[in-house]
Scaffold this motif. Structure first.
Motif, short mmCIF file in Angstrom:
data_model
loop_
_atom_site.label_atom_id
_atom_site.label_comp_id
_atom_site.label_asym_id
_atom_site.label_seq_id
_atom_site.Cartn_x
_atom_site.Cartn_y
_atom_site.Cartn_z
N ASP A 110 0.92 -1.33 -0.07
CA ASP A 110 -0.02 0.00 -0.10
C ASP A 110 0.89 1.27 0.11
O ASP A 110 0.49 2.38 -0.53
N THR A 111 1.92 1.17 0.68
CA THR A 111 2.86 2.34 0.55
C THR A 111 3.42 2.72 -0.69
O THR A 111 3.58 4.09 -0.88
N TYR A 112 3.39 1.90 -1.55
CA TYR A 112 3.87 2.11 -2.94
C TYR A 112 2.95 2.85 -3.72
O TYR A 112 3.04 3.70 -4.26
N LEU A 113 1.50 2.23 -3.62
CA LEU A 113 0.51 2.78 -4.19
C LEU A 113 0.07 4.21 -3.81
O LEU A 113 -0.29 5.11 -4.53
N ASN A 114 0.22 4.45 -2.53
CA ASN A 114 -0.01 5.71 -1.82
C ASN A 114 0.76 6.75 -2.29
O ASN A 114 0.51 7.91 -2.59
N LYS A 115 2.03 6.38 -2.68
CA LYS A 115 3.07 7.40 -2.97
C LYS A 115 2.66 7.69 -4.34
O LYS A 115 3.12 9.00 -4.79
N TYR A 175 1.25 10.46 -9.99
CA TYR A 175 1.49 9.97 -11.27
C TYR A 175 0.34 9.53 -11.87
O TYR A 175 -0.68 9.42 -11.47
N SER A 176 0.47 9.70 -13.33
CA SER A 176 -0.65 9.19 -14.25
C SER A 176 -1.35 7.90 -13.90
O SER A 176 -0.38 6.92 -13.48
N GLU A 177 -2.41 7.64 -14.34
CA GLU A 177 -2.86 6.18 -14.25
C GLU A 177 -2.38 5.36 -14.98
O GLU A 177 -1.99 4.27 -14.78
N ASN A 178 -1.87 5.88 -16.49
CA ASN A 178 -0.88 4.75 -17.19
C ASN A 178 0.26 4.43 -16.48
O ASN A 178 0.79 3.29 -16.84
N THR A 179 0.91 5.36 -15.98
CA THR A 179 2.05 5.16 -14.95
C THR A 179 2.02 4.00 -14.01
O THR A 179 2.50 3.17 -13.73
N VAL A 180 0.87 4.22 -13.32
CA VAL A 180 0.47 3.40 -12.28
C VAL A 180 0.20 1.96 -12.79
O VAL A 180 0.88 0.93 -12.03
N LYS A 181 -0.47 1.85 -13.90
CA LYS A 181 -0.70 0.48 -14.49
C LYS A 181 0.60 -0.14 -14.89
O LYS A 181 0.73 -1.46 -14.87
N ALA A 197 10.72 1.51 -12.14
CA ALA A 197 9.69 1.00 -11.05
C ALA A 197 10.03 0.79 -9.68
O ALA A 197 9.64 1.15 -8.71
N ILE A 198 11.18 0.21 -10.02
CA ILE A 198 12.08 -0.38 -8.64
C ILE A 198 12.78 0.82 -7.93
O ILE A 198 12.34 1.01 -6.79
N LYS A 199 13.25 1.81 -8.77
CA LYS A 199 13.91 3.11 -8.22
C LYS A 199 12.78 3.63 -7.60
O LYS A 199 13.16 4.57 -6.49
N PHE A 200 11.43 3.81 -8.12
CA PHE A 200 10.60 4.58 -7.28
C PHE A 200 10.42 4.05 -5.85
O PHE A 200 10.28 4.97 -4.99
#
Length: 437
Positions: A160-165, A171-177, A227-230
């Motif tokens: 959840d910490t990743y999603l919340n950040k 971040y755009s919906e496409n980046t999240v996906k 994605a990992i660096k994020f």
């Protein structure tokens, strides 16, 4: 290994050790005692030792080329590989082609594939009396498939910490996906490791796995590392950290573009007014597929003949042009479909709960339209955007305006279209022709 002056100094001290600049690895000869030296120095930092198998990272089968011939190979990465003897005049022309690369290890040139560049090389080769052989590179062996949640005994989902950040930083919906499944692939690659125990060594091992086992593209590998660096840089307190993972160099290719006649064939064959309006909007305004899906009705400004694109890629807003023919088409579409909120809505949409159109449906519209034409090139929905920009350039529109209409923050992204078009050169007059000599 990570870039570390102490480690590099040690490796350089081994006789005949060398840096391979193409594969970004240090090579040490397998002489007696060298492996023991490496084990003693690096200790538990060593992640893998292959004893029974020799891996040659640089071996590429190279055919024998005679002095009077040139072999042109179209690669799977949409580039042209050029193999020939030393011909200065041909080399001089190749250097004028954008994104041309000399492979120092394999001793060949590569350039982006396009009919224009292929024609240019062929003409120069014929003029120089070279025999031309053209081949297509066979498809490479596919790597192993990505791990699916049902295939893992205990599949770890994105924290959840990743999603919340991601949401916090907007971040755009496409980046999240894109980021979420990539990060899940990373953490599930180490099923016995806790999330808190993952470090640089795991990042490097996973990156190597993507290349050697999964055989993913360079863009996929780059996005996976991002994605990992994020997680390490943004989620863990926002602390900036360096990762010594050699990032693959992206091979430059030119986008596929349809001619104006091909665009006409695609749009003319569509009978459904909604489907025709969708593809016409993308082409006439140079929209990305996500931008079209997110267009509300009030984005159409018929007074100023503009379309307002809000929160596009990079969280940027912009205006693009509204075609007169498109406006007429949209008015006919409105009378028939009566959308509620979004310009184009999906099935089951109501005033209380408007439903957005899906990208998959738009792709199917284009696929069906293409089936009615004789177009053989690989055309996607994004090809319509590339065609929009190219056709504007061919019709004399300034590159700076095209950059603004496309929403490019960097002019270099727009300049790629100058390498695609060939129109306009006949109208350019040499300064010499104006001199009275």
């Amino acid at each position: 290994m990570p870039k570390n002056d102490t480690d590099i100094h040690f490796v350089k001290g081994i006789t005949y050790a060398r840096w391979n600049q193409n594969q970004f690895v240090w090579e040490v000869p397998h002489y007696p005692g060298n492996l023991e030296k490496l084990k003693a120095y690096f200790g538990d930092r060593i992640t893998l030792i292959e004893k029974d198998e020799v891996i040659n990272l640089n071996h590429v089968a190279k055919p024998t080329i005679e002095k009077d011939e040139i072999l042109i190979i179209q690669t799977q990465k949409n580039r042209l590989k050029l193999l020939f003897a030393y011909v200065p005049e041909l080399i001089k022309h190749i250097k004028t082609i954008p994104y041309s690369i000399w492979d120092t290890k394999n001793k060949w040139w590569t350039i982006p594939y396009s009919e224009q560049f292929l024609g240019e090389i062929s003409q120069v080769a014929k003029r120089l009396g070279l025999k031309i052989t053209f081949e297509k590179e066979p498809p490479k062996k596919q790597g192993i498939n990505k791990l699916k949640p049902k295939e893992a005994a205990y599949y770890k989902t994105c924290p959840d910490t990743y999603l919340n950040k991601l949401q916090e930083l907007r971040y755009s919906e496409n980046t999240v996906k894109s980021y979420v499944p990539l990060f899940e692939e990373f953490i599930n690659h180490f099923p016995k490791e806790d999330l808190d125990s993952l470090n640089d060594r795991h990042v490097m091992e996973f990156s190597r796995f993507l290349v050697t086992e999964r055989k993913v593209s360079t863009s996929y590998q780059n996005q996976a590392i991002n994605a990992i660096k994020f997680y390490f840089e943004k989620v863990l307190g926002g602390k900036r950290k360096l990762y010594f993972v050699e990032r693959p160099r992206q091979e430059q290719t030119l986008p596929t573009v349809c001619s104006e006649e091909e665009i006409k064939q695609i749009l003319s064959g569509i009978q459904n007014i909604k489907h025709k309006a969708i593809l016409s909007t993308i082409y006439s305004a140079g929209l990305r597929i996500s931008e079209l899906i997110n267009l509300p009705i009030n984005a159409i400004d018929s007074d100023r003949m503009q379309i307002y694109v809000e929160n596009a890629k990079g969280n940027k807003d912009r205006y693009t042009i509204l075609s007169k023919k498109l406006l007429e088409l949209l008015r006919g579409y409105f009378k028939k479909e009566r959308p509620h909120y979004w310009l184009f809505e999906g099935a089951g949409s109501t005033k209380e709960k408007p439903v957005q159109y899906t990208s998959r449906s738009i792709q199917q519209i284009l696929k069906k339209a293409l089936s009615k034409t004789k177009i053989t090139k690989h055309v996607t929905v994004h090809t319509l955007r590339h065609s929009f920009a190219t056709h504007l350039l061919e019709n004399g529109t300034d590159l700076r305006y095209i950059q603004s209409l496309l929403g490019h923050s960097n002019s270099k992204a727009t300049e790629v279209y100058t390498h695609i078009t060939t129109k306009g050169f006949s109208q350019i007059i040499s300064p010499l022709d104006k001199l009275d000599i």
